[in-house]
Design a protein around this motif. Structure first.
Motif, PDB file in Angstrom:
ATOM      1  N   PHE A   1       0.798  -1.216   0.000  1.00  0.00           N
ATOM      2  CA  PHE A   1       0.000   0.000   0.000  1.00  0.00           C
ATOM      3  C   PHE A   1       0.834   1.271   0.000  1.00  0.00           C
ATOM      4  N   PHE A   2       2.147   1.169   0.012  1.00  0.00           N
ATOM      5  CA  PHE A   2       2.992   2.350   0.120  1.00  0.00           C
ATOM      6  C   PHE A   2       3.246   2.961  -1.255  1.00  0.00           C
ATOM      7  N   ASN A   3       3.014   4.259  -1.358  1.00  0.00           N
ATOM      8  CA  ASN A   3       3.306   5.006  -2.577  1.00  0.00           C
ATOM      9  C   ASN A   3       4.168   6.199  -2.184  1.00  0.00           C
ATOM     10  N   GLU A   4       5.373   6.237  -2.692  1.00  0.00           N
ATOM     11  CA  GLU A   4       6.357   7.266  -2.324  1.00  0.00           C
ATOM     12  C   GLU A   4       5.842   8.677  -2.614  1.00  0.00           C
ATOM     13  N   LYS A   5       5.140   8.841  -3.708  1.00  0.00           N
ATOM     14  CA  LYS A   5       4.684  10.172  -4.128  1.00  0.00           C
ATOM     15  C   LYS A   5       3.512  10.680  -3.300  1.00  0.00           C
ATOM     16  N   GLN A   6       2.710   9.776  -2.785  1.00  0.00           N
ATOM     17  CA  GLN A   6       1.520  10.191  -2.054  1.00  0.00           C
ATOM     18  C   GLN A   6       1.707  10.215  -0.543  1.00  0.00           C
ATOM     19  N   PHE A   7       2.776   9.653  -0.038  1.00  0.00           N
ATOM     20  CA  PHE A   7       2.984   9.590   1.412  1.00  0.00           C
ATOM     21  C   PHE A   7       3.765  10.821   1.857  1.00  0.00           C
ATOM     22  N   HIS A   8       3.197  11.562   2.794  1.00  0.00           N
ATOM     23  CA  HIS A   8       3.828  12.783   3.295  1.00  0.00           C
ATOM     24  C   HIS A   8       4.133  12.703   4.788  1.00  0.00           C
ATOM     25  N   GLY A   9       3.964  11.544   5.384  1.00  0.00           N
ATOM     26  CA  GLY A   9       4.162  11.385   6.821  1.00  0.00           C
ATOM     27  C   GLY A   9       5.578  10.986   7.183  1.00  0.00           C
ATOM     28  N   ASP A  10       5.716  10.471   8.392  1.00  0.00           N
ATOM     29  CA  ASP A  10       7.008  10.069   8.929  1.00  0.00           C
ATOM     30  C   ASP A  10       7.349   8.654   8.459  1.00  0.00           C
ATOM     31  N   ARG A  11       8.351   8.547   7.611  1.00  0.00           N
ATOM     32  CA  ARG A  11       8.765   7.251   7.066  1.00  0.00           C
ATOM     33  C   ARG A  11       9.357   6.350   8.145  1.00  0.00           C
ATOM     34  N   HIS A  12      10.019   6.932   9.137  1.00  0.00           N
ATOM     35  CA  HIS A  12      10.661   6.148  10.186  1.00  0.00           C
ATOM     36  C   HIS A  12       9.626   5.421  11.044  1.00  0.00           C
ATOM     37  N   LYS A  13       8.557   6.130  11.412  1.00  0.00           N
ATOM     38  CA  LYS A  13       7.513   5.501  12.221  1.00  0.00           C
ATOM     39  C   LYS A  13       6.818   4.389  11.449  1.00  0.00           C
ATOM     40  N   LEU A  14       6.540   4.638  10.169  1.00  0.00           N
ATOM     41  CA  LEU A  14       5.888   3.620   9.359  1.00  0.00           C
ATOM     42  C   LEU A  14       6.781   2.394   9.180  1.00  0.00           C
TER      43      LEU A  14
ATOM     44  N   ILE B   1      -3.253  -5.965  10.750  1.00  0.00           N
ATOM     45  CA  ILE B   1      -3.295  -5.291   9.450  1.00  0.00           C
ATOM     46  C   ILE B   1      -4.185  -4.062   9.521  1.00  0.00           C
ATOM     47  N   ALA B   2      -5.334  -4.174  10.173  1.00  0.00           N
ATOM     48  CA  ALA B   2      -6.237  -3.034  10.306  1.00  0.00           C
ATOM     49  C   ALA B   2      -5.575  -1.901  11.090  1.00  0.00           C
ATOM     50  N   VAL B   3      -4.885  -2.233  12.170  1.00  0.00           N
ATOM     51  CA  VAL B   3      -4.193  -1.204  12.960  1.00  0.00           C
ATOM     52  C   VAL B   3      -3.072  -0.563  12.159  1.00  0.00           C
ATOM     53  N   LEU B   4      -2.342  -1.354  11.398  1.00  0.00           N
ATOM     54  CA  LEU B   4      -1.258  -0.821  10.571  1.00  0.00           C
ATOM     55  C   LEU B   4      -1.791   0.135   9.502  1.00  0.00           C
ATOM     56  N   ILE B   5      -2.890  -0.209   8.876  1.00  0.00           N
ATOM     57  CA  ILE B   5      -3.482   0.682   7.875  1.00  0.00           C
ATOM     58  C   ILE B   5      -4.021   1.945   8.529  1.00  0.00           C
ATOM     59  N   PHE B   6      -4.596   1.818   9.728  1.00  0.00           N
ATOM     60  CA  PHE B   6      -5.072   3.002  10.460  1.00  0.00           C
ATOM     61  C   PHE B   6      -3.918   3.959  10.747  1.00  0.00           C
ATOM     62  N   TYR B   7      -2.814   3.435  11.252  1.00  0.00           N
ATOM     63  CA  TYR B   7      -1.664   4.291  11.545  1.00  0.00           C
ATOM     64  C   TYR B   7      -1.034   4.856  10.278  1.00  0.00           C
ATOM     65  N   TYR B   8      -1.073   4.097   9.185  1.00  0.00           N
ATOM     66  CA  TYR B   8      -0.574   4.615   7.906  1.00  0.00           C
ATOM     67  C   TYR B   8      -1.343   5.867   7.511  1.00  0.00           C
ATOM     68  N   HIS B   9      -2.676   5.811   7.604  1.00  0.00           N
ATOM     69  CA  HIS B   9      -3.475   6.977   7.252  1.00  0.00           C
ATOM     70  C   HIS B   9      -3.305   8.105   8.264  1.00  0.00           C
ATOM     71  N   LYS B  10      -3.115   7.760   9.528  1.00  0.00           N
ATOM     72  CA  LYS B  10      -2.913   8.779  10.558  1.00  0.00           C
ATOM     73  C   LYS B  10      -1.595   9.523  10.328  1.00  0.00           C
ATOM     74  N   TRP B  11      -0.518   8.785  10.056  1.00  0.00           N
ATOM     75  CA  TRP B  11       0.787   9.424   9.841  1.00  0.00           C
ATOM     76  C   TRP B  11       0.850  10.135   8.501  1.00  0.00           C
ATOM     77  N   ASN B  12       0.066   9.692   7.520  1.00  0.00           N
ATOM     78  CA  ASN B  12       0.069  10.330   6.224  1.00  0.00           C
ATOM     79  C   ASN B  12      -0.653  11.666   6.252  1.00  0.00           C
ATOM     80  N   SER B  13      -1.651  11.791   7.120  1.00  0.00           N
ATOM     81  CA  SER B  13      -2.415  13.054   7.190  1.00  0.00           C
ATOM     82  C   SER B  13      -1.708  14.094   8.041  1.00  0.00           C
ATOM     83  N   ALA B  14      -0.717  13.685   8.815  1.00  0.00           N
ATOM     84  CA  ALA B  14      -0.009  14.637   9.699  1.00  0.00           C
ATOM     85  C   ALA B  14       0.942  15.516   8.926  1.00  0.00           C
TER      86      ALA B  14
END
Length: 101
Positions: A34-47, A88-101
């Protein structure tokens, strides 16, 4: 039957642990579907840390699965499935949370 299950689960566990370490330590996030370099603006280290730990935990559980099925009860497979799906659900939730930050 136990030996065949142990062999398959050991291979799957080694695969998951290896890729978990690569994602976590080397931060190879392109290995995530689910990772897209161009669309992800969050913290890569946390993810990378969260995804790597999840893969390592899933690998450990995959190694323990044939033992729990053989010695404890068949329902441990259902518990294993719920843990993986919940993770998996928690990981996707945090992905969207870190991406919106």
């Amino acid at each position: 039957m136990f030996v065949a299950g142990l062999f398959i689960c050991t291979l799957a566990a080694a695969y998951l642990i290896f890729f978990g370490l690569v994602i976590w330590k080397k931060e190879e996030l392109q290995l995530l579907t689910f990772f897209n370099e161009k669309q992800f603006h969050g913290d890569r280290h946390k993810l990378a840390r969260a995804a790597g730990r999840f893969f390592i935990l899933t690998g450990i559980l995959a190694f323990l699965l044939p033992f729990s099925l053989h010695f404890i009860h068949v329902l441990t497979g259902v518990v294993f499935a719920f843990v993986v799906i919940g993770g998996i659900a928690v990981l996707i939730f945090y992905y969207h949370k870190w991406n919106s930050a």
